[in-house]
Design an enzyme around this catalytic site. Structure first.
Site, PDB file in Angstrom:
ATOM      1  N   LYS A   1       0.838  -1.215   0.000  1.00  0.00           N
ATOM      2  CA  LYS A   1       0.000   0.000   0.000  1.00  0.00           C
ATOM      3  C   LYS A   1       0.867   1.258   0.000  1.00  0.00           C
ATOM      4  O   LYS A   1       0.598   2.201  -0.741  1.00  0.00           O
ATOM      5  CB  LYS A   1      -0.915   0.056   1.238  1.00  0.00           C
ATOM      6  CG  LYS A   1      -1.955  -1.030   1.317  1.00  0.00           C
ATOM      7  CD  LYS A   1      -2.933  -0.792   2.454  1.00  0.00           C
ATOM      8  CE  LYS A   1      -2.289  -0.729   3.823  1.00  0.00           C
ATOM      9  NZ  LYS A   1      -1.644  -1.993   4.270  1.00  0.00           N
TER      10      LYS A   1
ATOM     11  N   ARG B   1      -9.690   1.027   8.976  1.00  0.00           N
ATOM     12  CA  ARG B   1      -9.268  -0.340   9.276  1.00  0.00           C
ATOM     13  C   ARG B   1     -10.368  -1.126   9.977  1.00  0.00           C
ATOM     14  O   ARG B   1     -10.168  -2.312  10.280  1.00  0.00           O
ATOM     15  CB  ARG B   1      -8.068  -0.286  10.199  1.00  0.00           C
ATOM     16  CG  ARG B   1      -6.734  -0.606   9.516  1.00  0.00           C
ATOM     17  CD  ARG B   1      -5.673  -0.450  10.572  1.00  0.00           C
ATOM     18  NE  ARG B   1      -4.440  -1.126  10.324  1.00  0.00           N
ATOM     19  CZ  ARG B   1      -3.375  -0.581   9.768  1.00  0.00           C
ATOM     20  NH1 ARG B   1      -3.406   0.640   9.295  1.00  0.00           N
ATOM     21  NH2 ARG B   1      -2.259  -1.275   9.670  1.00  0.00           N
TER      22      ARG B   1
HETATM   23  P1  AMP Z   1       0.695   0.557   9.406  1.00  0.00           P
HETATM   24  O1  AMP Z   1       1.946   1.358   9.228  1.00  0.00           O
HETATM   25  O2  AMP Z   1      -0.443   1.015   8.558  1.00  0.00           O
HETATM   26  O3  AMP Z   1       0.937  -0.935   9.300  1.00  0.00           O
HETATM   27  O4  AMP Z   1       0.208   0.818  10.919  1.00  0.00           O
HETATM   28  C1  AMP Z   1       1.013   0.447  12.026  1.00  0.00           C
HETATM   29  C2  AMP Z   1       0.155   0.315  13.262  1.00  0.00           C
HETATM   30  O5  AMP Z   1      -0.468   1.573  13.571  1.00  0.00           O
HETATM   31  C3  AMP Z   1      -0.992  -0.672  13.169  1.00  0.00           C
HETATM   32  O6  AMP Z   1      -0.596  -2.006  13.426  1.00  0.00           O
HETATM   33  C4  AMP Z   1      -1.953  -0.137  14.235  1.00  0.00           C
HETATM   34  O7  AMP Z   1      -1.514  -0.479  15.541  1.00  0.00           O
HETATM   35  C5  AMP Z   1      -1.788   1.372  14.086  1.00  0.00           C
HETATM   36  N1  AMP Z   1      -2.750   1.933  13.113  1.00  0.00           N
HETATM   37  C6  AMP Z   1      -2.475   2.514  11.898  1.00  0.00           C
HETATM   38  N2  AMP Z   1      -3.598   2.911  11.280  1.00  0.00           N
HETATM   39  C7  AMP Z   1      -4.629   2.565  12.108  1.00  0.00           C
HETATM   40  C8  AMP Z   1      -6.036   2.697  12.025  1.00  0.00           C
HETATM   41  N3  AMP Z   1      -6.647   3.241  10.959  1.00  0.00           N
HETATM   42  N4  AMP Z   1      -6.781   2.215  13.076  1.00  0.00           N
HETATM   43  C9  AMP Z   1      -6.195   1.677  14.161  1.00  0.00           C
HETATM   44  N5  AMP Z   1      -4.875   1.519  14.296  1.00  0.00           N
HETATM   45  C10 AMP Z   1      -4.083   1.958  13.282  1.00  0.00           C
END
Ligand code: AMP
Length: 188
Positions: A13, A88
């Site tokens: 992504k 999410r």
């Molecule tokens: P990512 O970099 O998108 O993989 O996000 C890393 C971490 O941030 C995730 O594993 C969640 O703990 C938190 N996180 C990011 N976006 C969200 C979201 N929209 N809702 C809840 N937690 C989020």
């Protein structure tokens, strides 16, 4: 153009969001980057989010919706944006619908990048090894939890957006340029 990139951790992504950002001149809004920035800056948000992120669980819907609502009001989002990592959960998606409606805005498409769990675990652990500065949530145990959380809480969004006529599904396992080409094709 207002887009959502949907897909499990490691599906590409972030990479595709950056390509779309350069091509369409709209910002990438990565909630993961925003949260990691808050942790690095030592803000109250960062302190509240750190433990949850390190376990691979999700930060609360209220916090995330507040962050995104404020972010899409910024000047750089006037011509659109690419949401990467948000929504999410179904409550986040319905809240997003509500706040976009309040702002008089509409989504153009939701692009889902698909990939199987074992390939994703391998990809993320490889990426962590190669980049050196591995994220605290890039251990195998936490990666597997992040993927389980995705399948349970986030994957249902594909049906949600399909029912809204917005879903465009793309194979995330082909080379980067081929994924981009598929995305351009589905965006027509
Ligand atoms: P990512 O970099 O998108 O993989 O996000 C890393 C971490 O941030 C995730 O594993 C969640 O703990 C938190 N996180 C990011 N976006 C969200 C979201 N929209 N809702 C809840 N937690 C989020």
């Amino acid at each position: 153009m207002r887009l959502i990139l949907l897909g499990p951790p490691g599906a590409g992504k972030g990479t595709q969001a950056k390509i779309l950002m350069d091509k369409h001149r709209i910002p990438q809004l990565s909630t993961g980057d925003i949260l990691r920035g808050a942790i690095a800056a030592g803000t109250a948000l960062g302190a509240a989010a750190k433990e949850v992120i390190d376990r691979g669980d999700l930060v609360s819907d209220d916090i995330m919706v507040g962050i995104i609502s404020e972010r899409i009001d910024a000047d750089d989002c006037a011509d659109g944006f690419i949401l990467d990592g948000f929504p999410r959960t179904i409550p986040q998606a319905t809240a997003l619908d509500g706040l976009l409606a309040d702002k008089g805005l509409e989504l153009d498409a939701v692009i889902e990048l698909t990939a199987d769990t074992d390939t994703l675990v391998g990809r993320i652990l490889n990426r962590a090894r190669e980049s050196g500065g591995a994220r605290p949530d890039d251990t195998e145990e936490v990666v597997r939890n992040r993927l389980a959380v995705y399948r349970k809480q986030t994957e249902p969004l594909a049906d949600y957006y399909k029912n809204h006529g917005l879903l465009r599904t793309v194979d995330g396992l082909v080379p980067i340029d081929d994924v981009s080409a598929q995305i351009e094709r589905v965006l027509g």
